[in-house]
Write an enzyme that holds these catalytic residues in place. Structure first.
Site, mmCIF file in Angstrom:
data_model
loop_
_atom_site.group_PDB
_atom_site.id
_atom_site.type_symbol
_atom_site.label_atom_id
_atom_site.label_comp_id
_atom_site.label_asym_id
_atom_site.label_seq_id
_atom_site.Cartn_x
_atom_site.Cartn_y
_atom_site.Cartn_z
ATOM 1 N N GLN A 10 40.502 38.340 33.211
ATOM 2 C CA GLN A 10 41.525 37.431 32.697
ATOM 3 C C GLN A 10 40.873 36.294 31.922
ATOM 4 O O GLN A 10 39.838 35.770 32.310
ATOM 5 C CB GLN A 10 42.328 36.870 33.873
ATOM 6 C CG GLN A 10 43.597 36.154 33.465
ATOM 7 C CD GLN A 10 44.529 35.973 34.646
ATOM 8 O OE1 GLN A 10 44.376 36.637 35.668
ATOM 9 N NE2 GLN A 10 45.494 35.088 34.516
ATOM 10 N N SER A 88 36.146 39.980 37.845
ATOM 11 C CA SER A 88 37.382 39.599 38.525
ATOM 12 C C SER A 88 38.431 40.703 38.396
ATOM 13 O O SER A 88 38.264 41.793 38.930
ATOM 14 C CB SER A 88 37.883 38.266 37.964
ATOM 15 O OG SER A 88 39.029 37.822 38.638
ATOM 16 N N LEU A 89 39.487 40.460 37.629
ATOM 17 C CA LEU A 89 40.520 41.467 37.385
ATOM 18 C C LEU A 89 39.917 42.777 36.908
ATOM 19 O O LEU A 89 40.385 43.865 37.266
ATOM 20 C CB LEU A 89 41.509 40.933 36.345
ATOM 21 C CG LEU A 89 42.556 41.906 35.801
ATOM 22 C CD1 LEU A 89 43.538 42.285 36.898
ATOM 23 C CD2 LEU A 89 43.275 41.294 34.612
ATOM 24 N N ARG A 113 49.194 41.816 42.334
ATOM 25 C CA ARG A 113 48.146 40.796 42.439
ATOM 26 C C ARG A 113 48.470 39.598 41.553
ATOM 27 O O ARG A 113 48.337 38.441 41.972
ATOM 28 C CB ARG A 113 46.801 41.409 42.031
ATOM 29 C CG ARG A 113 45.596 40.474 42.080
ATOM 30 C CD ARG A 113 44.368 41.247 41.617
ATOM 31 N NE ARG A 113 43.121 40.524 41.739
ATOM 32 C CZ ARG A 113 42.541 39.827 40.769
ATOM 33 N NH1 ARG A 113 43.133 39.739 39.579
ATOM 34 N NH2 ARG A 113 41.384 39.228 40.959
ATOM 35 N N HIS A 210 39.450 32.537 42.510
ATOM 36 C CA HIS A 210 38.177 32.692 43.212
ATOM 37 C C HIS A 210 37.781 31.430 43.976
ATOM 38 O O HIS A 210 36.614 31.073 44.043
ATOM 39 C CB HIS A 210 37.084 33.138 42.243
ATOM 40 C CG HIS A 210 37.455 34.379 41.507
ATOM 41 N ND1 HIS A 210 37.653 35.583 42.155
ATOM 42 C CD2 HIS A 210 37.748 34.601 40.201
ATOM 43 C CE1 HIS A 210 38.032 36.484 41.271
ATOM 44 N NE2 HIS A 210 38.111 35.920 40.085
ATOM 45 N N GLN A 259 37.727 39.201 47.171
ATOM 46 C CA GLN A 259 37.411 38.838 45.788
ATOM 47 C C GLN A 259 38.304 37.742 45.222
ATOM 48 O O GLN A 259 37.861 36.836 44.533
ATOM 49 C CB GLN A 259 37.505 40.083 44.899
ATOM 50 C CG GLN A 259 37.122 39.863 43.452
ATOM 51 C CD GLN A 259 38.189 40.393 42.520
ATOM 52 O OE1 GLN A 259 39.336 39.963 42.562
ATOM 53 N NE2 GLN A 259 37.813 41.316 41.662
#
Length: 319
Positions: A10, A88-89, A113, A210, A259
């Site tokens: 993202q 991440s994503l 999510r 995060h 995560q």
């Protein structure tokens, strides 16, 4: 040649992403046309507007749909990785490529999510910054100094909890992000500048990703994952919270839950790829952020980025 894939996260989204791929490749078109969630992914990707695309609940399915489509194009051209990671994503896209999550499942999971993360951040004044030019230990110490100042000043949120600023993404040497409550991140930013940061820049995300502020999203993901079936991994995926492959005593679901509310060790993942013998990396975008991270972390690795139809044709010629 040993090939690794990196999947963008993202913040790399851009209006118009995938439009030329949709026109050029039937496999990409099939992915976009088959999506069935509560908004038109294709329309938001191609037409925006940016303020909609940049909302977490829209960004995440759009980014992963793009990645799934590009992965299919490359696979049909004989280009597949021996190891993958995602920022991440992007970790969900890597898991899709490795066969752990199927196409329909991965889009629905990241839609869930995205909503969970947006809800966790709702009503909270948050931000993320990129700190350039400092090492890992200095940034961690800077966040600890910020925490001490926040405690001393008694800076709290509406629920009476202390504001937070925590290291979020260890992207590459000299680039680390800090995320949390805006006032706390501002304090951390000043401390980073005093510590010698070359620059401190805002990051285009809409929540304190995060960090421990995302625990409510992690809790919802844990509940959702309890009903999901995860496939076998066809090649290694390097996980954000580990910076390497997972061991047998931890599940993919546990790592994905962790995560969303923990630091991302992306630099470590790139270094691990190099240790595994990867000499060529393909970044599946949009954007070129991960290509830059890879170049700064392991400059001997050849890096390509794929965002457009022209990029794919060029990659096929090169490989």
């Amino acid at each position: 040649m040993k090939l690794g894939f990196l999947y963008a996260g993202q913040g790399s989204q851009a209006v118009g992403m995938g439009k030329d791929l949709y026109d050029a490749y039937p496999e990409f078109r099939a992915v976009m046309d088959d999506i069935s969630i509560d908004f038109d992914v294709k329309d938001v990707c191609f037409n925006g507007p940016a303020e909609v695309l940049n909302e977490t609940k829209y960004t995440q399915p759009c980014m992963v749909a793009f990645a799934v489509g590009v992965t299919k194009i490359l696979k049909n051209k004989g280009i597949t990785p021996e190891v993958a990671a995602g920022l991440s994503l992007g970790e969900y896209s890597a898991l899709n490529a490795a066969g752990v999550l199927d196409d329909k499942q991965v889009i629905e999971l990241v839609a869930f999510r995205g909503n969970a993360m947006q809800e966790a951040a709702a009503g909270r004044d948050c931000k993320m910054i990129a700190v350039l030019g400092l090492d890992k230990d200095t940034v961690i110490k800077g966040c600890e100094t910020a925490k001490a100042k926040i405690e001393a000043d008694g800076l709290k949120d509406s629920e009476g909890k202390l504001l937070i600023a925590e290291p979020a993404n260890f992207n590459c040497p000299g680039q680390i992000t800090v995320s949390g409550d805006s006032a706390a991140v501002d304090i951390a930013a000043e401390i980073m500048k005093e510590a010698g940061a070359k620059r401190v820049l805002p990051v285009k995300v809409s929540g304190p990703f995060h960090t421990s502020l995302m625990k409510p999203a992690g809790d919802k993901l844990r509940e959702r994952f309890s009903t999901e079936k995860f496939g076998e991994m066809s090649f290694p995926v390097l996980f954000n919270t580990l910076g390497k492959e997972k061991s047998d005593d931890i599940t993919v679901a546990e790592l994905l839950e962790r995560q969303v509310q923990s630091s991302v060790y992306f630099e470590d993942s790139i270094r691990r790829m190099a240790e595994m013998g990867v000499d060529t990396i393909v970044e599946i975008g949009p954007g070129k952020a991960l290509s830059k991270f890879a170049a700064k972390t392991c400059p001997d690795i050849k890096v390509y980025n794929v965002e457009t139809a022209a990029d794919i044709e060029k990659l096929c010629e090169e490989l």
